[in-house]
Design a protein around this motif. Structure first.
Motif, PDB file in Angstrom:
ATOM      1  N   ASP A 135      26.201  43.658  33.986  1.00  0.00           N
ATOM      2  CA  ASP A 135      27.766  43.444  33.639  1.00  0.00           C
ATOM      3  C   ASP A 135      28.654  44.524  33.773  1.00  0.00           C
ATOM      4  N   ILE A 136      29.581  44.706  34.511  1.00  0.00           N
ATOM      5  CA  ILE A 136      30.377  45.812  34.703  1.00  0.00           C
ATOM      6  C   ILE A 136      31.949  45.626  34.560  1.00  0.00           C
ATOM      7  N   THR A 137      32.061  44.129  33.737  1.00  0.00           N
ATOM      8  CA  THR A 137      33.138  43.634  33.626  1.00  0.00           C
ATOM      9  C   THR A 137      34.390  44.803  32.858  1.00  0.00           C
ATOM     10  N   HIS A 138      33.982  45.575  31.958  1.00  0.00           N
ATOM     11  CA  HIS A 138      34.648  46.455  31.392  1.00  0.00           C
ATOM     12  C   HIS A 138      35.201  47.605  32.166  1.00  0.00           C
ATOM     13  N   ASN A 139      34.486  47.980  33.325  1.00  0.00           N
ATOM     14  CA  ASN A 139      35.056  48.809  34.202  1.00  0.00           C
ATOM     15  C   ASN A 139      35.842  48.193  35.341  1.00  0.00           C
ATOM     16  N   VAL A 140      35.477  46.932  35.814  1.00  0.00           N
ATOM     17  CA  VAL A 140      36.319  46.459  36.781  1.00  0.00           C
ATOM     18  C   VAL A 140      37.785  46.065  36.317  1.00  0.00           C
ATOM     19  N   ARG A 141      37.858  45.677  35.001  1.00  0.00           N
ATOM     20  CA  ARG A 141      39.324  45.444  34.380  1.00  0.00           C
ATOM     21  C   ARG A 141      40.120  46.658  34.739  1.00  0.00           C
ATOM     22  N   THR A 142      39.569  47.680  34.961  1.00  0.00           N
ATOM     23  CA  THR A 142      40.675  49.044  35.286  1.00  0.00           C
ATOM     24  C   THR A 142      40.946  49.026  36.309  1.00  0.00           C
ATOM     25  N   ILE A 143      40.401  48.240  37.437  1.00  0.00           N
ATOM     26  CA  ILE A 143      40.914  48.298  38.672  1.00  0.00           C
ATOM     27  C   ILE A 143      42.128  47.862  38.924  1.00  0.00           C
ATOM     28  N   ARG A 144      43.434  48.607  39.415  1.00  0.00           N
ATOM     29  CA  ARG A 144      44.594  48.141  39.339  1.00  0.00           C
ATOM     30  C   ARG A 144      44.993  47.295  40.313  1.00  0.00           C
ATOM     31  N   ASP A 145      44.517  47.083  41.471  1.00  0.00           N
ATOM     32  CA  ASP A 145      44.645  46.270  42.323  1.00  0.00           C
ATOM     33  C   ASP A 145      43.966  44.881  42.250  1.00  0.00           C
ATOM     34  N   LEU A 146      43.389  44.487  41.205  1.00  0.00           N
ATOM     35  CA  LEU A 146      42.502  43.370  40.847  1.00  0.00           C
ATOM     36  C   LEU A 146      43.031  42.838  39.752  1.00  0.00           C
ATOM     37  N   PRO A 147      43.873  41.335  39.791  1.00  0.00           N
ATOM     38  CA  PRO A 147      44.362  40.542  38.686  1.00  0.00           C
ATOM     39  C   PRO A 147      43.378  40.401  37.670  1.00  0.00           C
ATOM     40  N   ALA A 207      39.049  54.307  34.785  1.00  0.00           N
ATOM     41  CA  ALA A 207      40.037  53.970  34.791  1.00  0.00           C
ATOM     42  C   ALA A 207      40.758  55.254  35.516  1.00  0.00           C
ATOM     43  N   GLN A 208      40.248  56.632  35.207  1.00  0.00           N
ATOM     44  CA  GLN A 208      40.893  57.671  35.681  1.00  0.00           C
ATOM     45  C   GLN A 208      40.415  57.987  37.037  1.00  0.00           C
ATOM     46  N   ARG A 209      39.679  57.144  37.803  1.00  0.00           N
ATOM     47  CA  ARG A 209      39.178  57.490  38.911  1.00  0.00           C
ATOM     48  C   ARG A 209      39.654  56.492  39.988  1.00  0.00           C
ATOM     49  N   ASN A 210      40.531  55.658  39.527  1.00  0.00           N
ATOM     50  CA  ASN A 210      41.388  54.995  40.680  1.00  0.00           C
ATOM     51  C   ASN A 210      40.651  54.242  41.763  1.00  0.00           C
ATOM     52  N   LEU A 211      39.456  53.322  41.182  1.00  0.00           N
ATOM     53  CA  LEU A 211      38.475  52.518  41.856  1.00  0.00           C
ATOM     54  C   LEU A 211      39.513  51.299  42.595  1.00  0.00           C
ATOM     55  N   LYS A 212      39.092  50.779  43.581  1.00  0.00           N
ATOM     56  CA  LYS A 212      39.860  49.748  44.406  1.00  0.00           C
ATOM     57  C   LYS A 212      39.021  48.607  44.890  1.00  0.00           C
ATOM     58  N   PHE A 213      39.471  47.601  45.229  1.00  0.00           N
ATOM     59  CA  PHE A 213      38.436  46.431  45.500  1.00  0.00           C
ATOM     60  C   PHE A 213      39.018  45.649  46.702  1.00  0.00           C
ATOM     61  N   PHE A 214      38.211  45.366  47.522  1.00  0.00           N
ATOM     62  CA  PHE A 214      38.450  44.217  48.656  1.00  0.00           C
ATOM     63  C   PHE A 214      37.442  43.068  48.686  1.00  0.00           C
ATOM     64  N   CYS A 215      37.912  41.900  48.683  1.00  0.00           N
ATOM     65  CA  CYS A 215      37.150  40.748  48.541  1.00  0.00           C
ATOM     66  C   CYS A 215      36.891  40.546  49.945  1.00  0.00           C
ATOM     67  N   HIS A 216      35.573  40.077  50.283  1.00  0.00           N
ATOM     68  CA  HIS A 216      35.217  39.486  51.722  1.00  0.00           C
ATOM     69  C   HIS A 216      34.214  38.447  51.536  1.00  0.00           C
ATOM     70  N   GLY A 217      33.982  37.731  50.370  1.00  0.00           N
ATOM     71  CA  GLY A 217      33.113  36.710  50.432  1.00  0.00           C
ATOM     72  C   GLY A 217      33.226  35.724  49.163  1.00  0.00           C
ATOM     73  N   VAL A 218      32.470  34.545  49.060  1.00  0.00           N
ATOM     74  CA  VAL A 218      32.870  33.583  47.964  1.00  0.00           C
ATOM     75  C   VAL A 218      31.425  33.262  47.282  1.00  0.00           C
ATOM     76  N   GLY A 219      31.410  33.108  46.169  1.00  0.00           N
ATOM     77  CA  GLY A 219      30.198  32.748  45.468  1.00  0.00           C
ATOM     78  C   GLY A 219      30.358  31.275  44.877  1.00  0.00           C
ATOM     79  N   GLU A 220      30.200  31.024  43.601  1.00  0.00           N
ATOM     80  CA  GLU A 220      30.199  29.748  42.869  1.00  0.00           C
ATOM     81  C   GLU A 220      31.984  29.623  42.968  1.00  0.00           C
ATOM     82  N   THR A 221      32.248  28.170  43.111  1.00  0.00           N
ATOM     83  CA  THR A 221      33.577  27.853  43.065  1.00  0.00           C
ATOM     84  C   THR A 221      33.885  26.160  42.413  1.00  0.00           C
ATOM     85  N   ASP A 222      34.753  26.179  41.808  1.00  0.00           N
ATOM     86  CA  ASP A 222      35.059  24.633  41.411  1.00  0.00           C
ATOM     87  C   ASP A 222      36.574  24.461  41.527  1.00  0.00           C
TER      88      ASP A 222
END
Length: 676
Positions: A135-147, A207-222
């Motif tokens: 679980d890396i939710t706490h760090n992913v929340r710091t990625i500025r280009d991810l809503p 948050a200081q390291r300015n990580l970014k994210f690109f989406c390229h696939g899909v998991g569970e959806t509803d």
């Protein structure tokens, strides 16, 4: 507070996804601070998905392992075009015929799964073992280009996206500078620092390291109502999630194989690291039909490159003038060994790249060589910059002719617009004599330099006015054999002169298409020239065509048409072609269009492999096309003949396996004689 949150989310979307900032950084910071103060004053109205909540209040005590709702599988890899072609053949056979493929970069980062519930970011996991992730939710929340909350009013009840967390090379350079200033060790590469950062317990550091994210696939959806991968990427972009960039949709595997070079050529300009290209079946129903293996899906594959890098010093930066006037900066390096070759030069591509890297003469730089791609400067080790180095000043005027440089409208390249620039002429003459050009044996760089240096040649047409006596009397400086590189004065002599004149004479009859693709008209290469001269087989007819007429030709389009039309009707272009015409160079194109069904090989597909005794590879391919056939590069069930020389390898084996007729050179000649 609700209005502020929506406004800031919209500004984030414009800034990070659309690259269209609407307000200044100062105004953005003021809006964020206003929202933060309101949330402090009214804590009961605070929201977990507020833009102010990018950084958590406190570190987590440890990482928790969470099962994936849908297994997060790995990708099968291949390192050769032959294996990639075999995979395409197997997959399309299983699907009963050609299928659409999606081609995208394989970002060299850390795989992650991001889950949104009712539009709000709920949990983020690493791949882990595919079944369970950290679980890396706490760090992913710091990625500025991810809503933190999806844009729009219609998000799915559940949307789980898979993608890559990554860091740009520029951000790594800045991070290493901060590491050095703090007395800490620098990081080696973007992937390692990303992998370490995403697993930190303290989100403030992430948050200081300015990580970014690109989406390229899909998991569970509803509630996700899309039928294919391209539709999925469009949907996530609409919701504010950045999709993987430069995606190509291709109608079949043949087009996919041809398109590999498109992404490969663009690789050096990317601000982030990639280690390959991924191909995916586009339609979701076909993916379901193909299914999965124990560890990877059958509907995608990664075509990976071997990557090698080294650190060295950039001693100086120079600029070169290309045959179309492009000014290309070149990094001159302290020689360094990379993948068993000595590298002393690397392209810096353009002025924007120099600015992005903030590269300066004297810097310590990381140089990379991936696959067969030319060396590139990946990043500057700014923490090794022990003194103030002046920024590189890109020239404003051509270093060769002094003409004021111009930037392409809406583009990144800066050019010398003078068609008479001697540096451009040199490069053009070298290309004109090359095998892809007019194939003039003997006209290499040395001879071009000699002829230009003695003021014997100043245009293409001048080549056709040369005589053996004129060339034989010329002298040039050549290295002394077996010595220390001392230059000695050598006369060209009759033999060399006769060989060059014979090559020039042979090139007179190459035809209009070959001429057009050899005289360095922007966007006009061999394929384009062939398409155009099928429609306009003489210079007179070509000159009578409007730009709209040219653009109407299948595969041409406005950019190519306008470039050719402007060349034909410019003073320089008209003079070039008139002079070649006066020099008795053939400016007509014989009607040997294979699509018209003419010629003894009409409708036939041939593949040439191995070492040939009587033909050069380009010669036999050109002959096949002139006689109405198609010269293909890969063997398939649709191949009619394989022409095999000595040391024919995998293509010959595949032909025999598929039952394709194999011809020796003599049998190929006999076939042509039988067909008249």
């Amino acid at each position: 507070m609700t209005e502020l949150r929506e406004k800031i989310r919209r500004l984030d979307h414009l800034y990070y996804l659309e690259a269209k900032p609407e307000v200044s950084d100062l105004e953005y910071d003021r809006l964020l601070e206003q929202l933060r103060q309101l949330e402090i004053e009214h804590p009961h109205l605070a929201s977990a998905d507020s833009p102010t909540q990018r950084i958590g209040d406190a570190p987590v005590p440890h990482l928790v392992q969470v099962p994936h709702a849908v297994p997060m599988l790995s990708i099968d890899n291949t390192y050769s075009r032959e294996e990639l072609k075999a995979y395409f053949d197997r997959t399309e056979k299983a699907l009963g015929g050609p299928t659409e493929w999606v081609m995208e970069y394989k970002i060299d980062g850390v795989a992650a799964s991001i889950r949104y519930e009712n539009g709000t970011l709920a949990v983020a996991l690493t791949r882990g073992n595919g079944q369970v992730g950290d679980d890396i939710t706490h760090n992913v929340r710091t990625i500025r280009d991810l809503p933190l909350r999806l844009l729009g009013n219609d998000p799915p009840a559940v949307l789980e996206v898979r993608g890559e967390v990554y860091m740009t090379n520029a951000d790594l350079a800045d991070l290493n500078l901060r590491q050095s200033e703090a007395g800490s060790e620098a990081y080696k590469n973007t992937r390692n620092v990303t992998a370490g950062t995403i697993r930190l317990l303290d989100p403030a550091i992430a948050a200081q390291r300015n990580l970014k994210f690109f989406c390229h696939g899909v998991g569970e959806t509803d509630g996700l109502n899309v039928q294919d991968h391209i539709g999925f990427l469009r949907a996530v972009r609409k919701w504010g999630i950045p999709p993987t960039p430069e995606v190509q949709l291709l109608k079949n595997s043949a087009d996919a194989l041809k398109a590999v070079a498109v992404l490969e050529e663009a690789m050096p300009d990317l601000p982030f690291e990639v280690d390959g290209i991924v191909f995916k079946v586009n339609r979701f129903d076909q993916r379901d039909e193909l299914g999965i293996r124990s560890k990877s899906p059958r509907w995608l594959i990664a075509y990976k490159f071997e990557r090698y890098e080294a650190t060295t010093v950039l001693e100086s930066i120079s600029v070169q003038v290309g045959k179309t006037g492009t000014i290309t900066p070149v990094a001159h390096l302290q020689p360094v060994e990379i993948a068993e070759t000595t590298v002393s030069r690397a392209s810096l591509h353009n002025a924007d790249e120099i600015e992005r890297l903030d590269v300066r003469e004297g810097d310590v730089v990381v140089v990379e060589k991936a696959g067969k791609i030319i060396p590139k400067v990946v990043r500057v080790e700014k923490h090794e910059r022990k003194q103030e180095l002046p920024p590189f000043e890109f020239p404003t005027h051509c270093p060769e002719c002094g003409t004021e440089l111009v930037r392409d409208e809406g583009g990144v390249y800066i050019r010398c617009p003078s068609p008479t620039c001697p540096a451009q002429l040199r490069q053009r003459l070298i290309y004109f004599g090359s095998r892809p050009g007019m194939e003039i044996d003997g006209l290499g760089e040395e001879f071009v330099d000699l002829l230009m240096g003695r003021d014997v040649v100043s245009s293409y047409a001048d080549l056709y006015r040369l005589t053996v006596d004129q060339i034989a009397k010329l002298h040039w400086l050549k290295p002394r054999k077996g010595k220390d590189g001392t230059l000695i004065d050598v006369q060209v002599g009759n033999k060399n002169a006769e060989n060059l004149i014979a090559g020039i004479e042979a090139s007179r009859s190459r035809g209009l298409a070959r001429v057009l693709s050899s005289i360095s008209i922007r966007h006009v290469g061999p394929r384009v020239a062939q398409l155009i001269t099928r429609q306009y087989p003489t210079l007179a007819k070509l000159r009578s065509a409007s730009a709209a007429d040219l653009a109407a030709i299948h595969e041409i389009g406005d950019a190519i048409a306008n470039s050719l039309y402007e060349f034909l009707h410019s003073d320089y272009g008209a003079a070039v072609l008139d002079a070649l015409d006066d020099a008795n160079v053939d400016l007509t194109q014989p009607n040997t269009d294979p699509e018209q069904g003419e010629g003894p090989l009409a409708g036939k597909t041939l593949v040439v492999t191995g070492t040939l005794a009587h033909y050069k590879r380009d010669e036999i391919k050109s002959l096949i096309e002139k006689l109405g056939g198609r010269a293909a590069s890969t063997v398939s069930k649709n191949t009619d003949f394989v022409v095999a020389g000595e040391k024919a390898g995998s293509k010959l084996a595949k032909a025999e396996k598929l039952g394709v007729t194999v011809l020796t050179e003599e049998e190929f000649k006999a076939l042509l004689e039988r067909e008249g």
